[in-house]
Design an enzyme around this catalytic site. Structure first.
Site, PDB file in Angstrom:
ATOM      1  N   GLY A   1      36.771  42.385  47.937  1.00  0.00           N
ATOM      2  CA  GLY A   1      36.477  42.199  46.513  1.00  0.00           C
ATOM      3  C   GLY A   1      36.317  40.734  46.161  1.00  0.00           C
ATOM      4  O   GLY A   1      35.418  40.355  45.392  1.00  0.00           O
TER       5      GLY A   1
ATOM      6  N   CYS B   1      37.896  46.173  55.283  1.00  0.00           N
ATOM      7  CA  CYS B   1      39.058  45.771  54.483  1.00  0.00           C
ATOM      8  C   CYS B   1      39.408  44.342  54.882  1.00  0.00           C
ATOM      9  O   CYS B   1      39.818  44.108  56.022  1.00  0.00           O
ATOM     10  CB  CYS B   1      40.242  46.704  54.746  1.00  0.00           C
ATOM     11  SG  CYS B   1      41.744  46.221  53.871  1.00  0.00           S
TER      12      CYS B   1
ATOM     13  N   HIS C   1      30.696  47.151  46.270  1.00  0.00           N
ATOM     14  CA  HIS C   1      31.411  46.425  45.213  1.00  0.00           C
ATOM     15  C   HIS C   1      30.538  46.259  43.983  1.00  0.00           C
ATOM     16  O   HIS C   1      29.335  46.009  44.098  1.00  0.00           O
ATOM     17  CB  HIS C   1      31.840  45.041  45.701  1.00  0.00           C
ATOM     18  CG  HIS C   1      32.964  45.088  46.695  1.00  0.00           C
ATOM     19  ND1 HIS C   1      34.290  45.033  46.325  1.00  0.00           N
ATOM     20  CD2 HIS C   1      32.948  45.244  48.049  1.00  0.00           C
ATOM     21  CE1 HIS C   1      35.038  45.116  47.406  1.00  0.00           C
ATOM     22  NE2 HIS C   1      34.265  45.248  48.466  1.00  0.00           N
TER      23      HIS C   1
ATOM     24  N   CYS D   1      42.316  42.069  46.817  1.00  0.00           N
ATOM     25  CA  CYS D   1      41.273  42.784  47.565  1.00  0.00           C
ATOM     26  C   CYS D   1      40.407  41.737  48.255  1.00  0.00           C
ATOM     27  O   CYS D   1      39.728  40.957  47.575  1.00  0.00           O
ATOM     28  CB  CYS D   1      40.441  43.647  46.625  1.00  0.00           C
ATOM     29  SG  CYS D   1      39.101  44.549  47.446  1.00  0.00           S
TER      30      CYS D   1
ATOM     31  N   GLU E   1      40.373  49.210  43.170  1.00  0.00           N
ATOM     32  CA  GLU E   1      39.805  49.586  44.460  1.00  0.00           C
ATOM     33  C   GLU E   1      39.436  51.071  44.548  1.00  0.00           C
ATOM     34  O   GLU E   1      40.184  51.937  44.084  1.00  0.00           O
ATOM     35  CB  GLU E   1      40.795  49.265  45.591  1.00  0.00           C
ATOM     36  CG  GLU E   1      40.910  47.793  45.920  1.00  0.00           C
ATOM     37  CD  GLU E   1      41.509  47.582  47.289  1.00  0.00           C
ATOM     38  OE1 GLU E   1      41.309  48.437  48.182  1.00  0.00           O
ATOM     39  OE2 GLU E   1      42.198  46.550  47.472  1.00  0.00           O
TER      40      GLU E   1
HETATM   41  N1  LIG Z   1      39.270  50.216  48.846  1.00  0.00           N
HETATM   42  C1  LIG Z   1      38.256  49.642  49.752  1.00  0.00           C
HETATM   43  C2  LIG Z   1      38.844  49.409  51.158  1.00  0.00           C
HETATM   44  C3  LIG Z   1      39.957  48.335  51.177  1.00  0.00           C
HETATM   45  C4  LIG Z   1      39.466  46.989  50.740  1.00  0.00           C
HETATM   46  C5  LIG Z   1      40.525  45.955  50.369  1.00  0.00           C
HETATM   47  N2  LIG Z   1      41.884  46.326  50.459  1.00  0.00           N
HETATM   48  C6  LIG Z   1      40.240  44.605  51.036  1.00  0.00           C
HETATM   49  O1  LIG Z   1      41.179  43.822  51.246  1.00  0.00           O
HETATM   50  O2  LIG Z   1      39.035  44.329  51.300  1.00  0.00           O
HETATM   51  C7  LIG Z   1      37.050  50.594  49.824  1.00  0.00           C
HETATM   52  O3  LIG Z   1      37.231  51.793  49.563  1.00  0.00           O
HETATM   53  O4  LIG Z   1      35.951  50.117  50.148  1.00  0.00           O
END
Ligand SMILES: N[C@H](CCC[C@H](N)C(=O)O)C(=O)O
Length: 274
Positions: free
Chosen positions: A220, A73, A159, A217, A208
């Site tokens: 992301g 994250c 992703h 994100c 997400e």
């Molecule tokens: N939902 C993402 C984790 C959080 C990523 C995001 N909040 C960031 O800032 O990178 C996943 O399931 O891979």
């Protein structure tokens, strides 16, 4: 249990010191804490743990609002860095932190922004993971009679990046969940909708995995820039404009680390009895 509420460009977190506290949370408890009406409310819960190896400073664990534990994250990493300093867990301004899938380096700048060495993006389908016959820069996914062109990348977490003409009219609400759980993503995926403004600027919205659309994100943003560079659309330094604010992403290409720089905000400290 003591915790801090923090956010990275509106992507919000419950951050818990699991060094001075004995913390064991079930997925059901995490889902209950994530509820924005009856719990604390967050996109992800972050655990600060002692180092798993002598060459690192801390271990960093991430849980989505749906209770699933995930590999990485990016916005959370910046908040992690500010949290450990605010809580007096370290005085270092450069931290080596292990996660489920690799090590990241966090540098806290004098202005309290944080620069994160996110490691190298991975495009090998079986490591994203993504079902494909061979590695491509652009894939075709069929979903509900639509043909979607996308790139895929792992920043430790999976992703899918779709180029759109205008993020504001992109079909995030419908396409996001359909692609998040598409059978070609065996471990689901985060779905990025990228509008290329020019070679140094994109606009991005992300649906997400395990949390829905967030205001920002970090991984992301990293994945979108990495895919865009690989598709020949972007330069090595890109400003990513997300609904919650801006991140700076820098990547020189394969065999180099990708760097992300942005803010991390402390909102309040709290205590909750489990
Ligand atoms: N939902 C993402 C984790 C959080 C990523 C995001 N909040 C960031 O800032 O990178 C996943 O399931 O891979």
């Amino acid at each position: 249990m003591n915790f801090s509420k923090m956010h990275g460009l509106g992507n919000d977190f419950m951050v818990i010191d699991s060094i001075t506290q004995n913390v064991h949370l079930s997925p059901e408890t995490i889902r209950r804490l994530a509820d924005r009406h009856t719990g604390v409310g967050f996109d992800q819960l972050l655990l600060v743990e002692p180092p798993y190896s002598p060459d690192t400073d801390f271990h960093y664990r991430i849980f989505n609002a749906d209770g699933s534990e995930v590999e990485q994250c990016g916005n959370g990493a910046r908040c992690f860095a500010r949290f450990v300093i605010l809580k007096g867990l370290t005085k270092k301004r450069v931290l080596k932190v292990s996660t489920q899938k690799g090590i990241i380096i966090l540098t806290i700048n004098p202005n309290d922004t944080v620069r994160v060495d996110m490691g190298e993006p991975c495009f090998e389908p079986n490591k994203v993971p993504f079902k494909a016959i061979k590695e491509e820069k652009t894939y075709i996914i069929r979903v509900q009679e639509q043909t979607i062109l996308c790139g895929v990348a792992s920043m430790g977490n999976p992703h899918c990046v779709i180029q759109v003409d205008d993020v504001m009219t992109a079909n995030v609400t419908t396409l996001g969940p359909l692609l998040e759980s598409h059978e070609r993503f065996p471990e689901k995926a985060n779905i990025g909708f990228m509008q290329v403004v020019d070679r140094n600027n994109i606009r991005l919205r992300v649906f997400e995995r395990g949390a829905g659309e967030t205001k920002a994100c970090g991984t992301g943003a990293c994945a979108a820039v990495a895919v865009g560079i690989r598709q020949g659309l972007l330069a090595e330094k890109v400003k990513v404009n997300l609904p919650g604010g801006e991140l700076l992403i820098e990547w020189q290409g394969n065999c180099f680390s990708l760097f992300m720089t942005g803010s991390a905000t402390h909102v309040y400290d709290g205590f909750i009895s489990l």
